[in-house]
Motif scaffolding. Structure first.
Motif, PDB file in Angstrom:
ATOM      1  N   MET A 184       4.514   2.862  -6.210  1.00 47.07           N
ATOM      2  CA  MET A 184       3.846   2.417  -4.982  1.00 47.07           C
ATOM      3  C   MET A 184       2.870   1.272  -5.267  1.00 47.07           C
ATOM      4  O   MET A 184       2.683   0.391  -4.422  1.00 47.07           O
ATOM      5  N   THR A 185       2.257   1.292  -6.448  1.00 41.11           N
ATOM      6  CA  THR A 185       1.382   0.174  -6.817  1.00 41.11           C
ATOM      7  C   THR A 185       2.188  -1.112  -6.926  1.00 41.11           C
ATOM      8  O   THR A 185       1.744  -2.180  -6.488  1.00 41.11           O
ATOM      9  N   ASP A 186       3.391  -1.018  -7.469  1.00 42.13           N
ATOM     10  CA  ASP A 186       4.266  -2.192  -7.556  1.00 42.13           C
ATOM     11  C   ASP A 186       4.681  -2.667  -6.168  1.00 42.13           C
ATOM     12  O   ASP A 186       4.736  -3.872  -5.912  1.00 42.13           O
ATOM     13  N   TRP A 187       4.962  -1.709  -5.275  1.00 42.10           N
ATOM     14  CA  TRP A 187       5.318  -2.101  -3.902  1.00 42.10           C
ATOM     15  C   TRP A 187       4.188  -2.908  -3.268  1.00 42.10           C
ATOM     16  O   TRP A 187       4.427  -3.928  -2.626  1.00 42.10           O
ATOM     17  N   LEU A 188       2.966  -2.422  -3.439  1.00 40.70           N
ATOM     18  CA  LEU A 188       1.832  -3.063  -2.786  1.00 40.70           C
ATOM     19  C   LEU A 188       1.451  -4.373  -3.473  1.00 40.70           C
ATOM     20  O   LEU A 188       1.175  -5.373  -2.811  1.00 40.70           O
ATOM     21  N   ALA A 189       1.473  -4.386  -4.796  1.00 41.07           N
ATOM     22  CA  ALA A 189       1.030  -5.573  -5.534  1.00 41.07           C
ATOM     23  C   ALA A 189       2.022  -6.713  -5.443  1.00 41.07           C
ATOM     24  O   ALA A 189       1.648  -7.881  -5.269  1.00 41.07           O
ATOM     25  N   GLY A 190       3.319  -6.390  -5.540  1.00 42.64           N
ATOM     26  CA  GLY A 190       4.319  -7.449  -5.580  1.00 42.64           C
ATOM     27  C   GLY A 190       5.156  -7.591  -4.332  1.00 42.64           C
ATOM     28  O   GLY A 190       5.991  -8.492  -4.231  1.00 42.64           O
ATOM     29  N   GLY A 191       4.944  -6.708  -3.358  1.00 41.14           N
ATOM     30  CA  GLY A 191       5.754  -6.762  -2.145  1.00 41.14           C
ATOM     31  C   GLY A 191       7.204  -6.397  -2.388  1.00 41.14           C
ATOM     32  O   GLY A 191       8.084  -6.764  -1.600  1.00 41.14           O
ATOM     33  N   ASN A 192       7.457  -5.640  -3.474  1.00 42.71           N
ATOM     34  CA  ASN A 192       8.834  -5.303  -3.835  1.00 42.71           C
ATOM     35  C   ASN A 192       9.288  -3.995  -3.187  1.00 42.71           C
ATOM     36  O   ASN A 192       9.696  -3.050  -3.869  1.00 42.71           O
ATOM     37  N   LEU A 193       9.186  -3.943  -1.868  1.00 42.08           N
ATOM     38  CA  LEU A 193       9.543  -2.713  -1.173  1.00 42.08           C
ATOM     39  C   LEU A 193      11.063  -2.593  -1.017  1.00 42.08           C
ATOM     40  O   LEU A 193      11.748  -3.601  -0.840  1.00 42.08           O
ATOM     41  N   PRO A 194      11.577  -1.370  -1.067  1.00 41.05           N
ATOM     42  CA  PRO A 194      13.014  -1.176  -0.819  1.00 41.05           C
ATOM     43  C   PRO A 194      13.390  -1.608   0.596  1.00 41.05           C
ATOM     44  O   PRO A 194      12.531  -1.676   1.495  1.00 41.05           O
ATOM     45  N   GLY A 195      14.669  -1.906   0.785  1.00 42.44           N
ATOM     46  CA  GLY A 195      15.143  -2.295   2.109  1.00 42.44           C
ATOM     47  C   GLY A 195      14.847  -1.237   3.151  1.00 42.44           C
ATOM     48  O   GLY A 195      14.999  -0.043   2.902  1.00 42.44           O
ATOM     49  N   GLY A 196      14.419  -1.682   4.323  1.00 41.27           N
ATOM     50  CA  GLY A 196      14.104  -0.770   5.417  1.00 41.27           C
ATOM     51  C   GLY A 196      12.686  -0.245   5.397  1.00 41.27           C
ATOM     52  O   GLY A 196      12.265   0.441   6.329  1.00 41.27           O
ATOM     53  N   LEU A 197      11.931  -0.556   4.349  1.00 39.46           N
ATOM     54  CA  LEU A 197      10.573  -0.048   4.212  1.00 39.46           C
ATOM     55  C   LEU A 197       9.581  -1.199   4.354  1.00 39.46           C
ATOM     56  O   LEU A 197       9.786  -2.279   3.800  1.00 39.46           O
ATOM     57  N   ALA A 198       8.530  -0.975   5.127  1.00 43.61           N
ATOM     58  CA  ALA A 198       7.491  -1.989   5.324  1.00 43.61           C
ATOM     59  C   ALA A 198       6.128  -1.351   5.121  1.00 43.61           C
ATOM     60  O   ALA A 198       5.962  -0.130   5.260  1.00 43.61           O
ATOM     61  N   LEU A 199       5.151  -2.175   4.795  1.00 40.00           N
ATOM     62  CA  LEU A 199       3.792  -1.680   4.624  1.00 40.00           C
ATOM     63  C   LEU A 199       3.180  -1.303   5.963  1.00 40.00           C
ATOM     64  O   LEU A 199       3.405  -1.966   6.978  1.00 40.00           O
ATOM     65  N   GLY A 200       2.402  -0.225   5.959  1.00 39.09           N
ATOM     66  CA  GLY A 200       1.637   0.150   7.135  1.00 39.09           C
ATOM     67  C   GLY A 200       0.285  -0.542   7.117  1.00 39.09           C
ATOM     68  O   GLY A 200       0.171  -1.683   6.672  1.00 39.09           O
ATOM     69  N   ASP A 201      -0.750   0.173   7.567  1.00 43.23           N
ATOM     70  CA  ASP A 201      -2.068  -0.470   7.661  1.00 43.23           C
ATOM     71  C   ASP A 201      -3.163   0.341   6.985  1.00 43.23           C
ATOM     72  O   ASP A 201      -4.338   0.189   7.300  1.00 43.23           O
ATOM     73  N   GLU A 202      -2.779   1.218   6.039  1.00 42.56           N
ATOM     74  CA  GLU A 202      -3.821   1.922   5.310  1.00 42.56           C
ATOM     75  C   GLU A 202      -3.361   2.269   3.898  1.00 42.56           C
ATOM     76  O   GLU A 202      -2.168   2.362   3.608  1.00 42.56           O
ATOM     77  N   CYS A 203      -4.342   2.443   3.020  1.00 41.01           N
ATOM     78  CA  CYS A 203      -4.046   2.830   1.644  1.00 41.01           C
ATOM     79  C   CYS A 203      -5.296   3.410   1.012  1.00 41.01           C
ATOM     80  O   CYS A 203      -6.413   3.238   1.516  1.00 41.01           O
ATOM     81  N   GLU A 204      -5.097   4.101  -0.082  1.00 41.23           N
ATOM     82  CA  GLU A 204      -6.196   4.583  -0.901  1.00 41.23           C
ATOM     83  C   GLU A 204      -5.928   4.157  -2.327  1.00 41.23           C
ATOM     84  O   GLU A 204      -4.885   4.478  -2.897  1.00 41.23           O
ATOM     85  N   LEU A 205      -6.865   3.405  -2.900  1.00 43.57           N
ATOM     86  CA  LEU A 205      -6.727   2.880  -4.256  1.00 43.57           C
ATOM     87  C   LEU A 205      -7.804   3.496  -5.135  1.00 43.57           C
ATOM     88  O   LEU A 205      -8.949   3.634  -4.723  1.00 43.57           O
ATOM     89  N   ARG A 206      -7.403   3.877  -6.354  1.00 40.88           N
ATOM     90  CA  ARG A 206      -8.364   4.482  -7.272  1.00 40.88           C
ATOM     91  C   ARG A 206      -8.199   3.909  -8.671  1.00 40.88           C
ATOM     92  O   ARG A 206      -7.116   3.464  -9.055  1.00 40.88           O
ATOM     93  N   ASP A 207      -9.283   3.961  -9.416  1.00 44.26           N
ATOM     94  CA  ASP A 207      -9.232   3.652 -10.838  1.00 44.26           C
ATOM     95  C   ASP A 207      -8.745   4.910 -11.547  1.00 44.26           C
ATOM     96  O   ASP A 207      -9.442   5.930 -11.544  1.00 44.26           O
ATOM     97  N   PRO A 208      -7.554   4.884 -12.138  1.00 48.17           N
ATOM     98  CA  PRO A 208      -6.998   6.106 -12.737  1.00 48.17           C
ATOM     99  C   PRO A 208      -7.597   6.442 -14.089  1.00 48.17           C
ATOM    100  O   PRO A 208      -7.315   7.510 -14.642  1.00 48.17           O
ATOM    101  N   ALA A 209      -8.437   5.572 -14.632  1.00 47.76           N
ATOM    102  CA  ALA A 209      -8.951   5.777 -15.989  1.00 47.76           C
ATOM    103  C   ALA A 209      -9.900   6.960 -16.066  1.00 47.76           C
ATOM    104  O   ALA A 209      -9.936   7.678 -17.056  1.00 47.76           O
TER     105      ALA A 209
END
Length: 303
Positions: free
Chosen positions: A176-201
């Protein structure tokens, strides 16, 4: 009846055969009212209609709808402790002695016995269905604890139900990070209008939550460049379903869009016919979505 959240489990084709006896099995595990001295009860209730004659399942094609019900006594700890303290204080004043731990425990049990019959009862209902064709157990909740409790009820009714949590071959957070960062979403899928991002460290790392936000915005991408990853992501599937997908693969805020709702129309039907129409539409739409989740994240069905 449209689900608002999806917690998912998978089961094998051999298990699917056993699910054909759900109607009979659930009938033997109906929800019963709380007894005077019980804190709660759990069981099954009819998904359509009421009474002993109502069916315990509703079947459309290979999908079987059922409803897990519960009754729980509302007895706040503060109320119990206040009554306990009153009784302890009375003993201290009348007998001039201090109440020990063992006696205090016994008095508390007596307080519960007195208060339980007068406590209010809260009812709960959770819709769930099994898709025997594709091996999905779908529960309308985002709570893992509630989902596990409902699964336990099904297992008790059937004697055994080896449904297992999802085991993705592709890491949801990374994908999902790749989808959001690079816009590499699968066909038929588009971004909505919300997300939650965290530092995983670190467990206490910074959290960024976006609502009603253009997820292509530079400020969102800056968070990603600084090392945050996607823990929840708003998505739209085929302009028919919007939802928020978590890194735990729980689907939250599920909403069917106008393209789906228009297919229901405004026809006035009896309860059973309307349930048929809604449940058929729900399961057909989710069959497509869950099939794509299986494809995107690698969610093998048990053999």
């Amino acid at each position: 009846m449209f689900f608002r959240n999806l917690t998912l489990f998978r089961f094998s084709p051999s298990v699917a055969e056993d699910l054909k006896r759900l109607e009979e099995a659930l009938g033997e595990h109906r929800l019963r009212p709380c007894g005077p001295l019980e804190m709660g009860t759990r069981g099954f209730v009819p998904p359509v209609g009421r009474g002993d004659d109502a069916a315990m399942t509703h079947v459309v094609n290979a999908c079987t709808l059922m409803t897990v019900g519960g009754e729980e006594k509302l007895l706040p700890a503060a109320v119990v402790n206040d009554e306990l303290q009153r009784k302890v204080q009375k003993i201290a004043e009348e007998e001039g002695r201090k109440v020990g731990g063992r006696e205090r425990k016994r008095i508390k049990e007596d307080v519960l016995t007195e208060l339980l019959p007068r406590a209010f009862v809260r009812s709960s209902r959770m819709s769930t269905y099994v898709d025997r064709k594709n091996g999905w157990l779908v529960l309308d909740t985002s709570s893992r604890k509630s989902a596990e409790n409902a699964l336990t009820q099904v297992r008790e009714a059937l004697g055994s139900f080896p449904a297992v949590p999802l085991a993705p071959e592709e890491g949801p957070r990374v994908l999902m990070t790749d989808w959001l960062a690079g816009g590499n979403l699968p066909g038929g899928l588009a971004l909505g209008d919300e997300c939650e991002l965290r530092d995983p460290a670190t467990a206490t790392g910074a959290i960024a939550r976006c609502r009603r936000q253009d997820l292509d915005a530079e400020e969102v991408k800056e968070h990603l460049r600084n090392g945050k990853q996607v823990f929840q992501l708003g998505l739209v599937f085929d302009d028919r379903i919007s939802f928020v997908l978590g890194e735990d693969l729980v689907v939250r805020k599920l909403k069917f869009l106008d393209a789906v709702l228009d297919e229901l129309g405004d026809s006035q039907q009896d309860a059973a016919a309307e349930m048929d129409a809604r449940f058929a539409l729900l399961t057909l739409e989710l069959e497509r979505l869950l099939g794509k989740l299986e494809e995107w994240f690698g969610l093998p069905r048990p053999e």
